[in-house]
Design a protein around this motif. Sequence first.
Motif, PDB file in Angstrom:
ATOM      1  N   ARG A  11       0.863  -1.180   0.000  1.00 57.46           N
ATOM      2  CA  ARG A  11       0.000   0.000   0.000  1.00 57.46           C
ATOM      3  C   ARG A  11       0.900   1.230   0.000  1.00 57.46           C
ATOM      4  N   LEU A  12       0.659   2.156  -0.925  1.00 59.98           N
ATOM      5  CA  LEU A  12       1.403   3.404  -0.983  1.00 59.98           C
ATOM      6  C   LEU A  12       0.680   4.438  -0.131  1.00 59.98           C
ATOM      7  N   VAL A  13       1.378   4.973   0.859  1.00 60.32           N
ATOM      8  CA  VAL A  13       0.787   5.922   1.789  1.00 60.32           C
ATOM      9  C   VAL A  13       1.593   7.215   1.758  1.00 60.32           C
ATOM     10  N   LYS A  14       0.906   8.339   1.574  1.00 61.04           N
ATOM     11  CA  LYS A  14       1.564   9.641   1.582  1.00 61.04           C
ATOM     12  C   LYS A  14       1.545  10.213   2.991  1.00 61.04           C
ATOM     13  N   SER A  15       2.641  10.845   3.374  1.00 60.01           N
ATOM     14  CA  SER A  15       2.726  11.473   4.685  1.00 60.01           C
ATOM     15  C   SER A  15       1.671  12.557   4.817  1.00 60.01           C
ATOM     16  N   ARG A  16       1.060  12.651   5.974  1.00 58.25           N
ATOM     17  CA  ARG A  16       0.022  13.649   6.214  1.00 58.25           C
ATOM     18  C   ARG A  16       0.582  14.906   6.874  1.00 58.25           C
ATOM     19  N   ARG A  17       1.896  14.975   7.015  1.00 58.27           N
ATOM     20  CA  ARG A  17       2.512  16.141   7.649  1.00 58.27           C
ATOM     21  C   ARG A  17       2.217  17.408   6.871  1.00 58.27           C
ATOM     22  N   ARG A  18       1.932  18.475   7.559  1.00 51.99           N
ATOM     23  CA  ARG A  18       1.652  19.762   6.923  1.00 51.99           C
ATOM     24  C   ARG A  18       2.779  20.763   7.159  1.00 51.99           C
ATOM     25  N   ASP A  19       3.758  20.357   7.942  1.00 49.03           N
ATOM     26  CA  ASP A  19       4.896  21.224   8.248  1.00 49.03           C
ATOM     27  C   ASP A  19       5.977  21.006   7.193  1.00 49.03           C
ATOM     28  N   PRO A  20       6.268  22.002   6.345  1.00 49.87           N
ATOM     29  CA  PRO A  20       7.255  21.811   5.284  1.00 49.87           C
ATOM     30  C   PRO A  20       8.670  21.553   5.803  1.00 49.87           C
ATOM     31  N   PHE A  21       8.915  21.807   7.087  1.00 47.06           N
ATOM     32  CA  PHE A  21      10.241  21.564   7.655  1.00 47.06           C
ATOM     33  C   PHE A  21      10.372  20.164   8.261  1.00 47.06           C
ATOM     34  N   ALA A  22       9.293  19.405   8.295  1.00 54.82           N
ATOM     35  CA  ALA A  22       9.331  18.034   8.812  1.00 54.82           C
ATOM     36  C   ALA A  22      10.087  17.149   7.826  1.00 54.82           C
ATOM     37  N   THR A  23      10.778  16.137   8.336  1.00 54.49           N
ATOM     38  CA  THR A  23      11.597  15.279   7.475  1.00 54.49           C
ATOM     39  C   THR A  23      10.770  14.439   6.516  1.00 54.49           C
ATOM     40  N   ASP A  24       9.518  14.156   6.849  1.00 55.96           N
ATOM     41  CA  ASP A  24       8.699  13.314   5.978  1.00 55.96           C
ATOM     42  C   ASP A  24       7.630  14.100   5.216  1.00 55.96           C
TER      43      ASP A  24
END
Length: 73
Positions: A22-35
């Motif tokens: 399963r391909l899962v995209k990161s849900r992070r909204r912080d552009p400085f987060a590593t993922d």
Amino acid sequence: MEQDEKVRENLLRRMATRQGLRLVKSRRRDPFATDFGRYRLEAIADGPGYRSAPADPHLTLDEVEKRLTHRTS
């Protein structure tokens, strides 16, 4: 997200499903987060015919495509 990138993401999502992943995209909204904006492959089920998911959870679309198209002998 550009249209071409979304089309490519959907293509890779279908490829992953056919391989038992399963391909899962990161849900992070912080552009400085590593993922931020990265993807991971998860195993859908264990059993015959299913591949194990790679250990690296922070993949770009290029890296996802490389892992899904790499043939194991």
